[in-house]
Structures are given as structure tokens and as C-alpha cells.
Scaffold this motif. Structure first.
Motif, PDB file in Angstrom:
ATOM      1  N   ARG A  97       0.828  -1.207   0.000  1.00  0.00           N
ATOM      2  CA  ARG A  97       0.000   0.000   0.000  1.00  0.00           C
ATOM      3  C   ARG A  97       0.863   1.259   0.000  1.00  0.00           C
ATOM      4  O   ARG A  97       0.522   2.257  -0.657  1.00  0.00           O
ATOM      5  CB  ARG A  97      -0.954  -0.018   1.201  1.00  0.00           C
ATOM      6  N   TYR A 144       1.872   1.951  -3.542  1.00  0.00           N
ATOM      7  CA  TYR A 144       0.831   2.572  -4.358  1.00  0.00           C
ATOM      8  C   TYR A 144       0.538   4.011  -3.932  1.00  0.00           C
ATOM      9  O   TYR A 144       0.285   4.869  -4.776  1.00  0.00           O
ATOM     10  CB  TYR A 144      -0.466   1.756  -4.269  1.00  0.00           C
ATOM     11  N   HIS A 145       0.549   4.258  -2.634  1.00  0.00           N
ATOM     12  CA  HIS A 145       0.107   5.554  -2.130  1.00  0.00           C
ATOM     13  C   HIS A 145       1.243   6.547  -1.881  1.00  0.00           C
ATOM     14  O   HIS A 145       1.179   7.692  -2.327  1.00  0.00           O
ATOM     15  CB  HIS A 145      -0.684   5.356  -0.839  1.00  0.00           C
ATOM     16  N   ARG A 169      -9.506  -0.420   2.977  1.00  0.00           N
ATOM     17  CA  ARG A 169      -9.780  -1.030   1.676  1.00  0.00           C
ATOM     18  C   ARG A 169     -11.243  -0.787   1.337  1.00  0.00           C
ATOM     19  O   ARG A 169     -12.128  -0.990   2.171  1.00  0.00           O
ATOM     20  CB  ARG A 169      -9.487  -2.530   1.711  1.00  0.00           C
ATOM     21  N   ARG A 223     -14.877  -0.983  -4.003  1.00  0.00           N
ATOM     22  CA  ARG A 223     -14.639  -0.892  -5.445  1.00  0.00           C
ATOM     23  C   ARG A 223     -13.575   0.163  -5.705  1.00  0.00           C
ATOM     24  O   ARG A 223     -13.112   0.842  -4.783  1.00  0.00           O
ATOM     25  CB  ARG A 223     -15.933  -0.549  -6.195  1.00  0.00           C
ATOM     26  N   GLU A 224     -13.184   0.302  -6.955  1.00  0.00           N
ATOM     27  CA  GLU A 224     -12.116   1.226  -7.308  1.00  0.00           C
ATOM     28  C   GLU A 224     -12.659   2.625  -7.598  1.00  0.00           C
ATOM     29  O   GLU A 224     -13.789   2.785  -8.062  1.00  0.00           O
ATOM     30  CB  GLU A 224     -11.336   0.704  -8.520  1.00  0.00           C
ATOM     31  N   TYR A 225     -11.802   3.604  -7.309  1.00  0.00           N
ATOM     32  CA  TYR A 225     -12.154   5.007  -7.526  1.00  0.00           C
ATOM     33  C   TYR A 225     -11.039   5.692  -8.305  1.00  0.00           C
ATOM     34  O   TYR A 225      -9.887   5.240  -8.297  1.00  0.00           O
ATOM     35  CB  TYR A 225     -12.341   5.719  -6.182  1.00  0.00           C
ATOM     36  N   ILE A 262      -8.105   8.331  -9.072  1.00  0.00           N
ATOM     37  CA  ILE A 262      -7.034   8.785  -8.182  1.00  0.00           C
ATOM     38  C   ILE A 262      -7.321  10.192  -7.663  1.00  0.00           C
ATOM     39  O   ILE A 262      -7.659  11.103  -8.423  1.00  0.00           O
ATOM     40  CB  ILE A 262      -5.678   8.768  -8.908  1.00  0.00           C
ATOM     41  N   VAL A 312      -6.251   5.628  -4.231  1.00  0.00           N
ATOM     42  CA  VAL A 312      -5.819   4.965  -5.460  1.00  0.00           C
ATOM     43  C   VAL A 312      -6.535   3.630  -5.561  1.00  0.00           C
ATOM     44  O   VAL A 312      -6.445   2.795  -4.655  1.00  0.00           O
ATOM     45  CB  VAL A 312      -4.293   4.725  -5.482  1.00  0.00           C
ATOM     46  N   GLY A 313      -7.267   3.424  -6.646  1.00  0.00           N
ATOM     47  CA  GLY A 313      -7.944   2.144  -6.850  1.00  0.00           C
ATOM     48  C   GLY A 313      -8.949   1.858  -5.748  1.00  0.00           C
ATOM     49  O   GLY A 313      -9.847   2.654  -5.477  1.00  0.00           O
ATOM     50  N   ASP A 314      -8.786   0.705  -5.088  1.00  0.00           N
ATOM     51  CA  ASP A 314      -9.737   0.329  -4.039  1.00  0.00           C
ATOM     52  C   ASP A 314      -9.165   0.552  -2.641  1.00  0.00           C
ATOM     53  O   ASP A 314      -9.550  -0.117  -1.689  1.00  0.00           O
ATOM     54  CB  ASP A 314     -10.158  -1.138  -4.198  1.00  0.00           C
ATOM     55  N   ARG A 369     -14.720  10.569 -12.399  1.00  0.00           N
ATOM     56  CA  ARG A 369     -14.965   9.390 -13.222  1.00  0.00           C
ATOM     57  C   ARG A 369     -15.441   9.816 -14.609  1.00  0.00           C
ATOM     58  O   ARG A 369     -16.466  10.484 -14.756  1.00  0.00           O
ATOM     59  CB  ARG A 369     -15.996   8.481 -12.553  1.00  0.00           C
TER      60      ARG A 369
END
Length: 221
Positions: free
Chosen positions: A61, A64-65, A109, A112-114, A116, A172-174, A211
Motif C-alpha cells: 500500500r 501505491y500511495h 480497503r 470498489r475502485e475510484y 485517483i 488509489v484504486g480500491d 470518473r
């Protein structure tokens, strides 16, 4: 006599940075002790545990972050859940110029994904090549900053983050991570997690504005 006074003044001036440094280190050490105590206390409750394997998840994580933290040794990691979200709390520490630099993180967590979305602080932005404007608490970073600046302000997200210690934020993502530096004062970890959790719906609602191909409305919490 005046010569002695002069030497005393010189010694005091030279010693001042050392004294200030020691005072800062003692304050940080106290905060580290309180945070570790809070993590152990929460680990003693149902659904939470101090878990070494979760360190690898936390390191992923960080990558990614906040990739510039990924090489900092993870000292303690706590795994559990809050309102249906998997939560990992971690403390990382690295020695730099004989000082211990600490990062404290709380990550959720998401279902779902969002898109950035980042809210950078003055200490985190430069690590990513981002300049936070002078006088600003946060710099929003997204694919369309203009689209989110108003909603971020209207939801009072910066002020609400300030009320929980003003962490840097990365979505980032989920996953979403709240990163603190220097070490925050964490006397009540469940309360901190709960207060960060209350920010999720508004932060995720702002991210939804980015989105490009909106899906059917879903629960953003």
C-alpha cells in the motif's frame, strides 16, 4: 567577569540546538509509546490483531500511495476492520542524520475502485514533485483539479482533516491511506479510525466527480 558571562552566552547559544533536538526526540518518543500502547490495546479486542504478515500488505500500500515510504522499516502493524472496511494501521521508522523519522498510517480497503485523488501536505508533496502553495494546508491532486476544488472546500474536507491531525491523503484504486508525519499523538486509536472513517463518504463523493464514464450510482461509503 564580563569574559565569563560572554563564554556562558556562547556556550548557551551553541547548546541550544542540541537541547531543542533532544526535547523534540523526547516528545516524539512519548508519542510513539502512546501509539504503540493504543495499537496493543486495540489488538486485544475482537477482530483486531498485531499481525506480521500484514506488513507485506502495508508495504504494497505504501508503494501505491506513498512510494517514498516503502523502504522505511515497518515497526508495528495492526490489522482489523471498521464498518465493513478492512483496515491496516502501521508505524514505520527510518534513521536519518541520527534522528528517528516516523510515519503513522491508517488505510482502508474500499468495496470498489475510484479515480485517483490525493490531498498533499507541505511535507508530502515535494516527495512526489508537487508544490503545496504557501499558506495552503493541502494541495488537491487529480486528473481534473478544477472539478474537485470547489467540492473539497464545500465539504470542508481540509478543516475536517485538520481536526484529525492533518494527514496526507491518497486514494488509489480500491484503497485510501491517511499518512501522518511527524508522529502524531494517538491516545485513542478507535476514535481516530472512526473519525477518519466518517470522512470516507465525502472524499469518495469528490473522487466520483473525476470518473469519466460514470457507472450506475452506488453506495460511496
Amino acid at each position: 567577569m564580563s569574559g565569563q558571562v560572554g563564554w556562558i552566552v556562547v556556550i548557551a547559544v551553541l547548546a541550544l540546538p542540541i537541547v531543542l533536538g533532544l526535547t523534540r526526540e523526547v516528545r516524539v518518543l512519548r508519542r510513539v509509546t502512546r501509539a504503540d500502547r493504543a495499537m496493543r490495546a486495540l489488538a486485544a479486542t475482537s477482530g483486531w490483531e498485531l499481525e506480521a504478515p500484514a506488513a507485506s500488505i502495508l508495504r504494497d500500500r505504501y508503494l501505491y500511495h506513498f512510494p517514498w515510504v516503502v523502504d522505511a522499516p515497518i515497526v508495528r502493524v495492526l490489522n482489523g476492520s471498521h464498518d465493513g472496511h478492512e483496515v491496516i494501521v502501521g508505524r514505520a521508522r527510518i534513521l536519518e542524520q541520527r534522528r528517528g523519522l516516523h510515519w503513522f498510517s491508517v488505510s482502508f480497503r474500499l468495496p470498489r475502485e475510484y479515480p485517483i485523488l490525493r490531498l498533499e501536505r507541505g511535507w508530502s508533496g515535494p516527495k512526489m514533485g508537487i508544490t503545496v502553495p504557501g499558506g495552503a494546508l493541502y494541495a488537491p491532486i487529480a486528473s481534473d483539479v478544477h472539478a474537485i476544488t470547489g467540492p473539497v472546500e464545500s465539504a470542508r474536507i481540509p478543516e475536517r482533516l485538520l481536526a484529525v491531525g492533518a494527514p496526507a491523503v491518497s486514494l488509489v484504486g480500491d484503497g485510501i491511506m491517511f499518512l501522518y508525519h511527524p508522529m502524531p499523538d494517538v491516545p485513542d486509536l478507535p476514535d481516530l479510525i472512526d473519525r477518519l472513517g466518517t470522512l470516507l463518504p465525502d472524499v469518495l463523493a469528490v473522487a466520483e466527480l473525476l470518473r469519466k464514464d460514470p457507472a450506475a450510482p452506488e453506495d460511496a461509503s
